[in-house]
Design an enzyme around this catalytic site. Structure first.
Site, PDB file in Angstrom:
ATOM      1  N   TRP A 194     -13.317   8.119   5.883  1.00 43.68           N
ATOM      2  CA  TRP A 194     -14.051   9.167   6.616  1.00 43.68           C
ATOM      3  C   TRP A 194     -13.283   9.654   7.830  1.00 43.68           C
ATOM      4  O   TRP A 194     -13.470  10.782   8.268  1.00 43.68           O
ATOM      5  CB  TRP A 194     -15.453   8.666   6.968  1.00 43.68           C
TER       6      TRP A 194
ATOM      7  N   ASP B 149     -17.887   9.509  15.216  1.00 49.13           N
ATOM      8  CA  ASP B 149     -18.767   9.593  14.060  1.00 49.13           C
ATOM      9  C   ASP B 149     -19.494   8.260  13.936  1.00 49.13           C
ATOM     10  O   ASP B 149     -18.891   7.245  13.611  1.00 49.13           O
ATOM     11  CB  ASP B 149     -17.932   9.885  12.806  1.00 49.13           C
TER      12      ASP B 149
ATOM     13  N   LYS C  19     -28.240   7.178   6.504  1.00 50.63           N
ATOM     14  CA  LYS C  19     -27.873   5.772   6.427  1.00 50.63           C
ATOM     15  C   LYS C  19     -28.802   4.934   7.303  1.00 50.63           C
ATOM     16  O   LYS C  19     -29.498   4.054   6.810  1.00 50.63           O
ATOM     17  CB  LYS C  19     -26.412   5.595   6.824  1.00 50.63           C
TER      18      LYS C  19
END
Length: 371
Positions: free
Chosen positions: A102, A182, A206
């Protein structure tokens, strides 16, 4: 059939209590005569939902007053592109520390807009560790430094002691340049000093709620930056002025996230979830490490994620049997991401300790049967 223990990485399990509340309110929200998903986002009912969600998130994360909170459509990848447009001037560099898949994705999203500098990367060792801060090659005039606080696929997390640090500080020191992070897969899993960051963002699917809505927490003075030419819909300051309703928001997703915030507060807040996360991750890693090589996790123990635990069986020929037997035992979504393979157990806030105990017991039994 009873609900299984769902170890999906995202969209991930939601708290059962939240789902039951949503079920009860689906046809009619608080005597409004209609579901919240059917009511105008500018009506008093949804404005109440939105206000409560922001207030609860601020309380949950102890967000300072000089930080704005935005609820935005799309996932974290969308925000990765918008960050460059909003905060980096034309021709200005932005520093990226890449610690997994990511982090690479974040870098890819900004390449059309900024002169991105890879200040450090863990790709050389297969993203099994985080490069020590002393080796980071930061730019003097960077718009910001970007990190991925937790790598969902590779199971890497900034933890106290990462990169050989002697102290207990998990947050990298990048000087006067604002630190952007992030936090999609670890937000609200432990206390967080928001003031150490210029910007925090994450997809909700999540730890915070369902897919389709993102949360962005940004220091208000940064919103004064001109950034780059962009449509108004891509302008964070405009979204703030419109209270995250510059256009029609993903209202049901926002509502569900608000229910998750209330549930987390009622359960004891981030301090309680930090305790549970430690218990769950220690149990699972102990099962892996104590298997004598039947299972393995390749991540440096100092940066092992508390949220996402990738692991491999000693014989890949057993993978399909493991997944089939796990499903039969009520344990689902354990297949690893295609980038890495193997298995992965995501143990976010909604996963109870009992679920991880059940997984550990299953893994031990599977080893006895096939080891």
């Amino acid at each position: 059939m009873s609900r299984a223990y769902n170890f999906a990485a995202g969209p991930a399990a939601l708290p059962e209590a939240v789902l039951k509340t949503a079920q009860e309110e689906l046809l009619e929200w608080r005597q409004a005569g209609a579901s919240i998903v059917e009511l105008s986002h500018r009506g008093p009912e949804f404005l109440q939902v939105a206000a409560e969600a922001e207030a609860d998130l601020r309380r949950l994360l102890a967000v300072p007053d000089d930080y704005a909170v935005l609820f935005l459509a799309g996932g974290a990848t969308t925000q990765q592109a918008l960050i460059a447009l909003n905060f980096a001037a034309p021709g200005q560099k932005a520093d990226y520390v890449v610690t997994g898949h990511w982090g690479k994705t974040a870098l890819k999203q900004v390449k059309p807009y900024v002169d991105s500098n890879v200040a450090a990367s863990g790709e050389g060792d297969g993203f099994r560790s985080i490069p020590a801060r002393a080796g980071w090659r930061l730019s003097e005039d960077a718009a910001y430094v970007h990190i991925t606080a937790n790598e969902t696929i590779h199971g890497i997390e900034f933890r106290p002691g990462w990169g050989g640090k002697a102290d207990n500080d998990a947050i990298p020191d990048v000087g006067e340049v604002p630190l952007f992070a992030d936090f999609s897969s670890s937000i609200a899993s432990e206390p967080l000093d928001v003031s150490r960051y210029g910007l925090i963002y994450g997809g909700a699917q999540k730890n915070l709620g369902p897919v389709g809505v993102s949360v962005l927490i940004v220091r208000r003075d940064l919103l004064e930056r001109a950034g780059q030419p962009r449509a108004d819909i891509f302008n964070y300051a405009s979204h703030l002025k419109a209270e995250s309703m510059l256009n029609t928001p993903p209202s049901y997703n926002w509502y569900l996230a608000g229910l998750v915030f209330k549930w987390m507060l009622a359960e004891g807040g981030v301090e309680e979830f930090a305790r549970r996360s430690q218990e769950k991750s220690r149990l699972l890693y102990a099962t892996i490490d104590g298997s004598g090589g039947f299972y393995r996790n390749d991540v440096d123990p100092s940066v092992r994620s508390r949220m996402n635990v990738p692991f491999f069986l000693h014989d890949e020929a057993l993978n399909d049997r493991f997944l089939a037997d796990a499903r039969e035992a009520g344990l689902i979504s354990l297949k690893g991401h295609k980038v890495l393979g193997g298995m992965r157990a995501s143990i976010y806030n909604a996963m109870p300790v009992e679920g991880v105990r059940a997984l550990a017991a299953f893994m031990q039994d599977f080893q006895k049967r096939y080891g």
